[in-house]
Design a protein around this motif. Structure first.
Motif, mmCIF file in Angstrom:
data_model
loop_
_atom_site.group_PDB
_atom_site.id
_atom_site.type_symbol
_atom_site.label_atom_id
_atom_site.label_comp_id
_atom_site.label_asym_id
_atom_site.label_seq_id
_atom_site.Cartn_x
_atom_site.Cartn_y
_atom_site.Cartn_z
ATOM 1 N N MET A 1 52.027 35.532 19.879
ATOM 2 C CA MET A 1 52.763 36.102 20.683
ATOM 3 C C MET A 1 52.941 35.554 21.913
ATOM 4 S SD MET A 1 52.046 40.056 21.796
ATOM 5 C CE MET A 1 52.018 40.629 20.297
ATOM 6 N N GLN A 2 54.357 35.319 22.386
ATOM 7 C CA GLN A 2 54.691 35.202 23.789
ATOM 8 C C GLN A 2 54.427 36.108 24.919
ATOM 9 O OE1 GLN A 2 55.441 31.939 24.430
ATOM 10 N NE2 GLN A 2 56.209 31.956 26.544
ATOM 11 N N LEU A 3 53.783 36.139 25.718
ATOM 12 C CA LEU A 3 53.095 37.298 26.562
ATOM 13 C C LEU A 3 54.100 37.439 27.639
ATOM 14 C CD1 LEU A 3 49.262 36.718 26.599
ATOM 15 C CD2 LEU A 3 50.735 38.297 25.171
ATOM 16 N N LEU A 4 54.249 38.822 28.080
ATOM 17 C CA LEU A 4 55.253 39.215 29.392
ATOM 18 C C LEU A 4 54.365 38.503 30.685
ATOM 19 C CD1 LEU A 4 56.536 42.541 28.364
ATOM 20 C CD2 LEU A 4 57.868 40.456 28.469
ATOM 21 N N SER A 5 55.135 38.172 31.439
ATOM 22 C CA SER A 5 54.694 37.899 32.852
ATOM 23 C C SER A 5 54.160 39.138 33.537
ATOM 24 C CB SER A 5 55.646 37.233 33.787
ATOM 25 O OG SER A 5 55.259 37.143 34.908
ATOM 26 N N PRO A 6 52.778 39.082 33.908
ATOM 27 C CA PRO A 6 52.272 40.191 34.574
ATOM 28 C C PRO A 6 52.725 40.314 36.013
ATOM 29 C CG PRO A 6 50.524 38.775 33.630
ATOM 30 C CD PRO A 6 51.850 37.950 33.617
ATOM 31 N N LYS A 7 53.831 38.975 36.579
ATOM 32 C CA LYS A 7 54.452 39.342 37.875
ATOM 33 C C LYS A 7 55.501 40.164 37.796
ATOM 34 C CE LYS A 7 55.192 34.646 37.935
ATOM 35 N NZ LYS A 7 55.589 33.563 38.254
ATOM 36 N N LYS A 8 55.904 40.658 36.750
ATOM 37 C CA LYS A 8 57.049 41.557 36.661
ATOM 38 C C LYS A 8 56.412 42.870 37.215
ATOM 39 C CE LYS A 8 59.786 39.537 32.897
ATOM 40 N NZ LYS A 8 61.176 39.205 33.517
ATOM 41 N N ASN A 169 37.063 26.439 38.770
ATOM 42 C CA ASN A 169 36.046 27.510 38.647
ATOM 43 C C ASN A 169 36.060 28.733 39.653
ATOM 44 O OD1 ASN A 169 34.694 25.999 36.526
ATOM 45 N ND2 ASN A 169 33.711 24.648 38.229
ATOM 46 N N SER A 170 37.096 28.514 40.695
ATOM 47 C CA SER A 170 37.477 29.527 41.584
ATOM 48 C C SER A 170 38.102 30.908 40.821
ATOM 49 C CB SER A 170 38.378 29.054 42.600
ATOM 50 O OG SER A 170 38.719 30.143 43.193
ATOM 51 N N GLU A 171 37.251 31.981 40.857
ATOM 52 C CA GLU A 171 37.813 33.378 40.327
ATOM 53 C C GLU A 171 38.983 33.692 40.772
ATOM 54 O OE1 GLU A 171 35.179 36.309 40.132
ATOM 55 O OE2 GLU A 171 33.558 35.135 39.372
ATOM 56 N N ILE A 172 39.269 33.544 41.915
ATOM 57 C CA ILE A 172 40.653 34.066 42.567
ATOM 58 C C ILE A 172 41.865 33.099 41.859
ATOM 59 C CG2 ILE A 172 40.377 32.817 44.793
ATOM 60 C CD1 ILE A 172 41.963 34.811 46.240
ATOM 61 N N TYR A 173 41.593 31.959 41.691
ATOM 62 C CA TYR A 173 42.663 31.014 41.621
ATOM 63 C C TYR A 173 42.771 31.066 39.993
ATOM 64 C CZ TYR A 173 42.161 28.654 45.818
ATOM 65 O OH TYR A 173 42.085 28.404 47.089
ATOM 66 N N GLN A 174 41.666 31.553 39.120
ATOM 67 C CA GLN A 174 41.861 31.752 37.749
ATOM 68 C C GLN A 174 42.635 33.158 37.588
ATOM 69 O OE1 GLN A 174 37.958 32.081 36.386
ATOM 70 N NE2 GLN A 174 37.577 29.866 36.240
ATOM 71 N N TRP A 175 42.514 34.035 38.293
ATOM 72 C CA TRP A 175 43.299 35.228 38.117
ATOM 73 C C TRP A 175 44.673 34.803 38.681
ATOM 74 C CZ3 TRP A 175 42.705 39.933 35.872
ATOM 75 C CH2 TRP A 175 41.666 40.088 35.711
ATOM 76 N N MET A 176 44.928 34.308 39.630
ATOM 77 C CA MET A 176 46.419 33.795 39.930
ATOM 78 C C MET A 176 46.993 33.110 38.938
ATOM 79 S SD MET A 176 46.741 35.476 42.669
ATOM 80 C CE MET A 176 45.760 36.708 41.988
ATOM 81 N N MET A 177 46.249 32.181 38.121
ATOM 82 C CA MET A 177 46.729 31.483 37.267
ATOM 83 C C MET A 177 47.358 32.313 36.084
ATOM 84 S SD MET A 177 47.231 28.356 38.101
ATOM 85 C CE MET A 177 47.551 27.380 36.684
ATOM 86 N N PHE A 178 46.384 33.453 35.744
ATOM 87 C CA PHE A 178 46.760 34.301 34.598
ATOM 88 C C PHE A 178 47.830 35.097 34.981
ATOM 89 C CE2 PHE A 178 46.562 38.926 33.807
ATOM 90 C CZ PHE A 178 46.880 38.792 32.332
ATOM 91 N N LEU A 179 47.998 35.690 36.193
ATOM 92 C CA LEU A 179 49.518 36.206 36.712
ATOM 93 C C LEU A 179 50.615 35.507 36.658
ATOM 94 C CD1 LEU A 179 47.998 38.358 39.754
ATOM 95 C CD2 LEU A 179 48.343 39.268 37.424
ATOM 96 N N ASP A 180 50.383 34.194 36.879
ATOM 97 C CA ASP A 180 51.369 33.281 37.148
ATOM 98 C C ASP A 180 51.865 33.211 35.587
ATOM 99 O OD1 ASP A 180 53.184 31.375 38.622
ATOM 100 O OD2 ASP A 180 52.099 29.862 37.506
ATOM 101 N N ASN A 181 51.331 32.753 34.907
ATOM 102 C CA ASN A 181 51.766 32.322 33.568
ATOM 103 C C ASN A 181 50.577 32.641 32.397
ATOM 104 O OD1 ASN A 181 52.782 31.433 31.102
ATOM 105 N ND2 ASN A 181 53.002 29.332 32.013
ATOM 106 N N PRO A 182 50.507 33.593 31.633
ATOM 107 C CA PRO A 182 49.199 34.136 30.799
ATOM 108 C C PRO A 182 49.591 33.171 29.558
ATOM 109 C CG PRO A 182 50.919 35.767 30.936
ATOM 110 C CD PRO A 182 51.260 34.860 31.923
ATOM 111 N N ASN A 183 50.708 32.591 29.572
ATOM 112 C CA ASN A 183 50.903 31.435 28.311
ATOM 113 C C ASN A 183 50.372 30.354 28.360
ATOM 114 O OD1 ASN A 183 52.211 33.767 26.728
ATOM 115 N ND2 ASN A 183 53.422 33.643 28.186
ATOM 116 N N SER A 184 49.944 29.757 29.688
ATOM 117 C CA SER A 184 49.894 28.340 29.921
ATOM 118 C C SER A 184 48.462 27.860 29.052
ATOM 119 C CB SER A 184 49.612 28.334 31.231
ATOM 120 O OG SER A 184 48.638 28.765 31.873
ATOM 121 N N GLU A 185 48.397 26.593 29.294
ATOM 122 C CA GLU A 185 47.134 25.847 28.533
ATOM 123 C C GLU A 185 45.926 26.441 29.686
ATOM 124 O OE1 GLU A 185 47.862 21.839 28.114
ATOM 125 O OE2 GLU A 185 49.159 22.299 26.430
#
Length: 282
Positions: A1-8, A169-185
């Protein structure tokens, strides 16, 4: 499933709502670099998307933390020239609204404003890191903090993407990567190590299966595309007068559909004062 962007904005509010406030607390703990709990979220806008006045969503989210601190979070995808003034304005509103009628100043708690922006800010171009805590400090030493009731955090996603590669390993950057594109590798890899991101992704999958939410997002995107098309057409034809006429027509239609001036401002990027001028023009 292609996930919607949480940035919306609508997806963001659907993801972080009253019954998932602990998930918001986990993201805030990473941003604030201290463990916090969320007592309540100001308004469950995801549930209210079924009403006409809320169907476009609102960009900001407000939460009350366990120590009664009030926190305002905004994701901004457009590039504003006055973004810092806007940020401080929202902080001031967040701080002011705590004071009820006949209340005292001693009851004011810390107000926290968090801006997550798609674009890097010119004012911060010489700063390599992102997500710093900003406060009022003395100009001589830069050490003494005037008050702890003001905290502002600015997270630039452009920088966060780069910094994640340096510190995965930075938790803040991990969260930002999720918000930016949850479909990324990268997020696939993060989920294997971070159970909170795994939970957020699972919740996002449920949200993406919501047909009503999909309809609202498509409707809002249509409004944004229509606005951009009108502007492009008017500029190409060199018809500033015609563009203003289009502005008035679109704004009138938006108001007639039940949208508030704040919601229209979020879509058109026009100030509320400008919208009032246009809507009043005959």
């Amino acid at each position: 499933m292609q996930l919607l962007s949480p940035k919306k904005d609508i997806v963001f509010h659907a993801l972080f709502r009253e019954d998932t406030k602990e998930l918001l607390a986990k993201m805030l703990s990473a941003i604030l670099k201290r463990k916090v709990h969320v007592l309540s979220i100001d308004k469950d806008r995801y549930l209210e998307l079924t009403t006409p006045e809320d169907k476009y969503g609102i960009m900001d989210l407000r939460a009350t933390l366990d120590n009664k601190d009030v926190c305002h979070i905004e994701i901004q995808l457009s590039k504003y020239t006055d973004i810092l003034n806007r940020l401080l304005y929202y902080w001031a509103d967040n701080y002011k609204r705590q004071l009820k009628k006949k209340g005292t100043y001693s009851g004011l708690k810390r107000a926290i404003s968090i801006l997550i922006t798609e674009h890097s800010l010119d004012e911060l171009k010489d700063i390599k890191s992102t997500g710093l805590k900003w406060q009022i400090k003395d100009s001589d030493t830069g050490v003494y903090v005037l008050t702890d009731t003001l905290e502002v955090y600015i997270i630039e996603l452009e920088k966060a993407r780069r910094l994640y590669k340096e510190n995965p390993n930075s938790e803040i950057y991990q969260w930002m990567m999720f918000l930016d594109n949850p479909n990324s590798e990268e997020v696939d890899a993060i989920m294997k190590e971070n159970k909170d991101i795994c939970e957020a992704t699972s919740n996002l999958e449920d949200i993406c299966a919501d047909e009503e939410l999909q309809r609202f997002i498509q409707y809002k995107e249509k409004q944004e595309h229509d606005w951009a098309s009108y502007r492009e057409q008017s500029i190409k034809e060199g018809m500033e007068k015609g563009f203003k006429k289009c502005q008035r027509e679109i704004i009138t239609n938006m108001l007639n559909s039940g949208m508030s001036l704040e919601q229209i401002s979020n879509i058109t990027k026009l100030s509320i004062d400008k919208l009032k001028q246009l809507s009043a023009h005959k």
